[in-house]
Scaffold this motif. Structure first.
Motif, PDB file in Angstrom:
ATOM      1  N   UNK A   7       0.821  -1.208   0.000  1.00 60.75           N
ATOM      2  CA  UNK A   7       0.000   0.000   0.000  1.00 60.75           C
ATOM      3  C   UNK A   7       0.854   1.256   0.000  1.00 60.75           C
ATOM      4  N   UNK A   8       1.922   1.245   0.816  1.00 53.62           N
ATOM      5  CA  UNK A   8       2.810   2.397   0.848  1.00 53.62           C
ATOM      6  C   UNK A   8       3.510   2.588  -0.488  1.00 53.62           C
ATOM      7  N   UNK A   9       3.889   1.479  -1.113  1.00 55.53           N
ATOM      8  CA  UNK A   9       4.505   1.564  -2.437  1.00 55.53           C
ATOM      9  C   UNK A   9       3.550   2.149  -3.461  1.00 55.53           C
ATOM     10  N   UNK A  10       2.269   1.770  -3.332  1.00 57.43           N
ATOM     11  CA  UNK A  10       1.265   2.325  -4.239  1.00 57.43           C
ATOM     12  C   UNK A  10       1.122   3.834  -4.030  1.00 57.43           C
ATOM     13  N   UNK A  11       1.160   4.253  -2.751  1.00 57.33           N
ATOM     14  CA  UNK A  11       1.059   5.686  -2.459  1.00 57.33           C
ATOM     15  C   UNK A  11       2.211   6.464  -3.071  1.00 57.33           C
ATOM     16  N   UNK A 236      -5.650  15.908  -5.607  1.00 64.10           N
ATOM     17  CA  UNK A 236      -4.591  14.917  -5.412  1.00 64.10           C
ATOM     18  C   UNK A 236      -4.336  14.680  -3.932  1.00 64.10           C
ATOM     19  N   UNK A 237      -4.281  15.768  -3.145  1.00 64.64           N
ATOM     20  CA  UNK A 237      -4.073  15.627  -1.694  1.00 64.64           C
ATOM     21  C   UNK A 237      -5.228  14.864  -1.069  1.00 64.64           C
ATOM     22  N   UNK A 238      -6.466  15.152  -1.521  1.00 63.41           N
ATOM     23  CA  UNK A 238      -7.641  14.459  -0.998  1.00 63.41           C
ATOM     24  C   UNK A 238      -7.549  12.958  -1.266  1.00 63.41           C
ATOM     25  N   UNK A 239      -7.135  12.586  -2.472  1.00 68.15           N
ATOM     26  CA  UNK A 239      -7.018  11.162  -2.811  1.00 68.15           C
ATOM     27  C   UNK A 239      -5.988  10.484  -1.923  1.00 68.15           C
ATOM     28  N   UNK A 240      -4.826  11.124  -1.761  1.00 67.02           N
ATOM     29  CA  UNK A 240      -3.760  10.525  -0.959  1.00 67.02           C
ATOM     30  C   UNK A 240      -4.204  10.366   0.495  1.00 67.02           C
ATOM     31  N   UNK A 241      -4.838  11.409   1.068  1.00 66.57           N
ATOM     32  CA  UNK A 241      -5.302  11.325   2.454  1.00 66.57           C
ATOM     33  C   UNK A 241      -6.377  10.255   2.610  1.00 66.57           C
ATOM     34  N   UNK A 242      -7.244  10.113   1.604  1.00 72.96           N
ATOM     35  CA  UNK A 242      -8.288   9.087   1.665  1.00 72.96           C
ATOM     36  C   UNK A 242      -7.687   7.689   1.659  1.00 72.96           C
ATOM     37  N   UNK A 243      -6.658   7.495   0.839  1.00 75.02           N
ATOM     38  CA  UNK A 243      -6.008   6.178   0.783  1.00 75.02           C
ATOM     39  C   UNK A 243      -5.302   5.875   2.093  1.00 75.02           C
ATOM     40  N   UNK A 245      -6.116   7.041   5.059  1.00 78.51           N
ATOM     41  CA  UNK A 245      -7.148   6.743   6.053  1.00 78.51           C
ATOM     42  C   UNK A 245      -7.685   5.321   5.883  1.00 78.51           C
ATOM     43  N   UNK A 246      -7.859   4.903   4.624  1.00 80.02           N
ATOM     44  CA  UNK A 246      -8.361   3.540   4.351  1.00 80.02           C
ATOM     45  C   UNK A 246      -7.353   2.496   4.817  1.00 80.02           C
ATOM     46  N   UNK A 247      -6.084   2.720   4.589  1.00 75.84           N
ATOM     47  CA  UNK A 247      -5.048   1.770   5.019  1.00 75.84           C
ATOM     48  C   UNK A 247      -5.033   1.654   6.533  1.00 75.84           C
ATOM     49  N   UNK A 248      -5.099   2.811   7.224  1.00 78.82           N
ATOM     50  CA  UNK A 248      -5.095   2.790   8.691  1.00 78.82           C
ATOM     51  C   UNK A 248      -6.330   2.082   9.236  1.00 78.82           C
ATOM     52  N   UNK A 250      -8.090  -0.313   7.724  1.00 77.88           N
ATOM     53  CA  UNK A 250      -7.934  -1.756   7.501  1.00 77.88           C
ATOM     54  C   UNK A 250      -6.949  -2.363   8.489  1.00 77.88           C
ATOM     55  N   UNK A 251      -5.891  -1.606   8.806  1.00 83.32           N
ATOM     56  CA  UNK A 251      -4.882  -2.116   9.730  1.00 83.32           C
ATOM     57  C   UNK A 251      -5.468  -2.250  11.132  1.00 83.32           C
ATOM     58  N   UNK A 252      -6.245  -1.212  11.581  1.00 85.17           N
ATOM     59  CA  UNK A 252      -6.858  -1.287  12.904  1.00 85.17           C
ATOM     60  C   UNK A 252      -7.862  -2.434  12.977  1.00 85.17           C
ATOM     61  N   UNK A 253      -8.616  -2.599  11.895  1.00 81.27           N
ATOM     62  CA  UNK A 253      -9.610  -3.669  11.881  1.00 81.27           C
ATOM     63  C   UNK A 253      -8.942  -5.044  11.954  1.00 81.27           C
ATOM     64  N   UNK A 254      -7.827  -5.213  11.238  1.00 81.72           N
ATOM     65  CA  UNK A 254      -7.118  -6.493  11.260  1.00 81.72           C
ATOM     66  C   UNK A 254      -6.558  -6.779  12.650  1.00 81.72           C
ATOM     67  N   UNK A 255      -5.995  -5.704  13.279  1.00 86.59           N
ATOM     68  CA  UNK A 255      -5.458  -5.879  14.629  1.00 86.59           C
ATOM     69  C   UNK A 255      -6.552  -6.254  15.616  1.00 86.59           C
TER      70      UNK A 255
END
Length: 265
Positions: A7-11, A236-243, A245-248, A250-255
């Motif tokens: 995900x970070x690589x995609x960002x 562009x900033x909105x898209x990056x911040x949205x991605x 937020x989505x990653x965080x 998903x990570x919290x949900x997995x934990x």
């Protein structure tokens, strides 16, 4: 963990795509034409000043084909093959503007009536933005009074002074004239700027030409380009911040799921 790296690589890749092409500096190329149908003995009937980023680099006399190089930028391009064809185009443009003057001369061309011969000023500008987008426009005026703008971005004519009404009416209905303006500005001028920048960019970054222009018609690049860039930047900033937020999320949900499984065990 691997998912986070992906995900970070995609960002990073997304950021490179969104902001690629913005590192180059914007540059403009302008030619100011002054047409005097009835010049005095020591006055050329057509004089052209060339500018890069509003710094004068040459002066050209259409009648005698004499060129004065006003800065190191001019000296740098005088040996280029592009310049030989460019002088022909500048002379043809001067001829066209002189031929058009009897048809576009207004009865009242300035706010204050002046004695003496009427002169036509035309300014052609093309520019390349930092993202590589290019555009162009023409400005026209009489005796220093800006009257009319032709924006090649949208093909619209904008009148700034009543003295330009006849000019607009005649040229809006003259396909040959408008096509000529489009060809010279959107075709020739952009090609010249691109070719010149190959020689100029290092010089423009290290030093600026000390000679600056005092054009009778000032450039008025449409503000829509700046607004568009701002909107794209915010998007562009909105898209990056949205991605992010989505990653965080998903990570919290997995934990949380892993913690619940551990408690159940």
């Amino acid at each position: 963990m691997d998912g986070s790296k992906t995900s970070l690589g995609f960002l990073v890749l997304l950021s490179m795509v969104l902001f690629s092409g913005t590192s180059s500096d914007p540059h403009s190329l302008s030619y100011n034409f002054t047409i005097s149908p009835w010049p005095r003995d020591d006055q050329p009937w057509c004089e052209v000043q060339g500018e890069v980023d509003q710094n004068v680099f040459l002066s050209y006399d259409c009648g005698t084909a004499k060129i004065k190089y006003m800065s190191p930028l001019g000296e740098e391009v005088k040996s280029m093959s592009t310049w030989e064809t460019q002088t022909v185009t500048l002379r043809d443009t001067g001829d066209l503007l002189k031929e058009q003057m009897p048809d576009v001369t207004p009865e009242k061309h300035t706010d204050k009536e002046e004695s003496g011969p009427l002169t036509l000023q035309a300014r052609m500008t093309c520019w390349r933005e930092g993202n590589g987008h290019t555009s162009a426009f023409w400005e026209f005026g009489f005796n220093g009074q800006l009257c009319l703008l032709f924006d090649l971005e949208n093909g619209h004519w904008t009148m700034f002074h009543p003295g330009g009404s006849q000019m607009r009416e005649n040229w809006e209905n003259d396909r040959a004239v408008t096509d000529f303006f489009k060809k010279v500005s959107m075709g020739d001028c952009r090609a010249w700027l691109q070719a010149f920048l190959v020689r100029w960019e290092k010089m423009l970054k290290t030093s600026a030409s000390p000679t600056t222009a005092s054009p009778t018609v000032q450039p008025t690049a449409p503000a829509s380009n700046q607004i568009t860039k701002i909107i794209l930047g915010v998007f562009a900033v909105f898209i990056i911040l949205s991605i992010i937020a989505w990653i965080l999320y998903k990570k919290r949900r997995r934990c949380s799921q892993e913690a619940q499984r551990a408690l159940s065990a």
